[in-house]
Design a protein around this motif. Sequence first.
Motif, PDB file in Angstrom:
ATOM      1  N   LEU A 233      33.102 -17.613  -5.295  1.00 34.47           N
ATOM      2  CA  LEU A 233      32.647 -17.125  -6.601  1.00 34.47           C
ATOM      3  C   LEU A 233      31.145 -17.289  -6.857  1.00 34.47           C
ATOM      4  O   LEU A 233      30.518 -16.361  -7.392  1.00 34.47           O
TER       5      LEU A 233
ATOM      6  N   ASP B 241      38.716  -7.748  -3.794  1.00 34.19           N
ATOM      7  CA  ASP B 241      37.439  -7.075  -4.023  1.00 34.19           C
ATOM      8  C   ASP B 241      36.683  -6.728  -2.751  1.00 34.19           C
ATOM      9  O   ASP B 241      35.628  -6.091  -2.820  1.00 34.19           O
TER      10      ASP B 241
ATOM     11  N   PRO C 155      37.854 -20.083  -4.120  1.00 34.02           N
ATOM     12  CA  PRO C 155      37.042 -19.762  -5.305  1.00 34.02           C
ATOM     13  C   PRO C 155      35.758 -20.574  -5.401  1.00 34.02           C
ATOM     14  O   PRO C 155      34.701 -20.036  -5.754  1.00 34.02           O
TER      15      PRO C 155
ATOM     16  N   GLY D 264      31.158 -13.612  -6.573  1.00 29.72           N
ATOM     17  CA  GLY D 264      32.079 -13.326  -7.669  1.00 29.72           C
ATOM     18  C   GLY D 264      31.858 -11.985  -8.335  1.00 29.72           C
ATOM     19  O   GLY D 264      32.778 -11.406  -8.914  1.00 29.72           O
ATOM     20  N   GLY D 265      30.657 -11.455  -8.233  1.00 26.33           N
ATOM     21  CA  GLY D 265      30.355 -10.171  -8.852  1.00 26.33           C
ATOM     22  C   GLY D 265      30.519  -8.982  -7.937  1.00 26.33           C
ATOM     23  O   GLY D 265      30.134  -7.863  -8.292  1.00 26.33           O
TER      24      GLY D 265
ATOM     25  N   THR E 102      37.837  -8.166  -9.809  1.00 24.75           N
ATOM     26  CA  THR E 102      38.835  -9.220  -9.976  1.00 24.75           C
ATOM     27  C   THR E 102      38.282 -10.618  -9.722  1.00 24.75           C
ATOM     28  O   THR E 102      38.879 -11.603 -10.150  1.00 24.75           O
ATOM     29  N   GLY E 103      37.194 -10.737  -8.972  1.00 25.44           N
ATOM     30  CA  GLY E 103      36.685 -12.052  -8.595  1.00 25.44           C
ATOM     31  C   GLY E 103      37.520 -12.721  -7.520  1.00 25.44           C
ATOM     32  O   GLY E 103      37.368 -13.915  -7.256  1.00 25.44           O
TER      33      GLY E 103
END
Length: 375
Positions: free
Chosen positions: A278, A293, A274, A282-283, A287-288
């Motif tokens: 992120l 993703d 993370p 992250g976008g 779900t991040g």
Amino acid sequence: MKSLPFSLVAFFLPAVVISGYELVQDYSGISFFDQWDFYGSWDNLTLGDVWWLNRDDAFKQQLAYINSAGNAVMKVDNTNTVVFNEKRASIRITSQQAYGVGSLWVADMVHIPFGCSVWPAFWTKGPTWPDNGEIDIMEAINLMQSNQMALHTLPGCFQSTPANQMGTSGELDCSQPSGCLVTETAPNSFGQGFAAAGGGVFAAQFDVAGIWFWSRPNIPQSILQSTSTSSLDVSDWGAPSASYPVSGCDITKFFTAQNLILDITLCGIWAGLPAQYLPACGGSGPTGICYNDNVVGSGSRYDDAYFEVKYVRAYTTPGSGPTPTAVAANAASFTPMTSSSSAGPTLSQGGALHVHCLMIALMISLTMMFAMLFL
């Protein structure tokens, strides 16, 4: 016994032409993949969400092939839909030959994989990790814009403060998880910038000491003029991106002969963390979470997740002493050329060391010869 003036010795010294490094192996063209092994396993090393295909499946699924330009392509599957709890197909290849201290590796790449969740690397390792050492020549993740270089070893190896380095040092202890890390400062060493510039060349001297990068417009003439059979003079290379002086690490103690590796994984213990994932990615999904993703679903987001390689070449140093030779990939040991000392040369001086030794030997021999004549 009369002494002979040094100027007279110098006058009689013959001109010495030094090619620098002699070619050992050229990986290029239609035969590029012939002397590499395909991993054929899930990523059990960095816990990435890929299945590295074996040779037959890699060619059958067109994830490894030679394109119309004659370049080797290795890619992540970008056509199939992956369902949850499954992994996406990718490629990892390892050279069947391992190369000892004194070797030089040069790789001309047109394209490097990039994108959210993508983690490519061009690196080397000995038979047992990390006991036999690892050299990261090209490695980056996600949407990073700069390459990172590192050595990974057992405790006791450090990057002492380099006086001749273009990159920026981070961690100096090579036994730490990141390795002794150097970040490239030259532009276009990774990602979209690398691709837009038409790629570039990475090189590493394994005697211990330097890793270079040149974007396509800045490649030295010595490399541009080299061929699949010629020797290579490194005198026009300038300062390396990363320098590992022998004062910080005895390369012959912490490294054995190294196999070359090209691979692409997804997410895993670096790109998927993370803290790393992120901020930039992250976008990229609802779900991040890196796997959810990116890996799951359509493969269209991996259109840029491929290597395109013109060639990889391995060289060795000429001159006196044992010549490092390519050895079997599963070899556990090698005979080093020399032992490093705190007063020894830096990696970037490795090619010049053999020139100096040769000149000194010639001077001593000629001095003795002319001294006898003048008795």
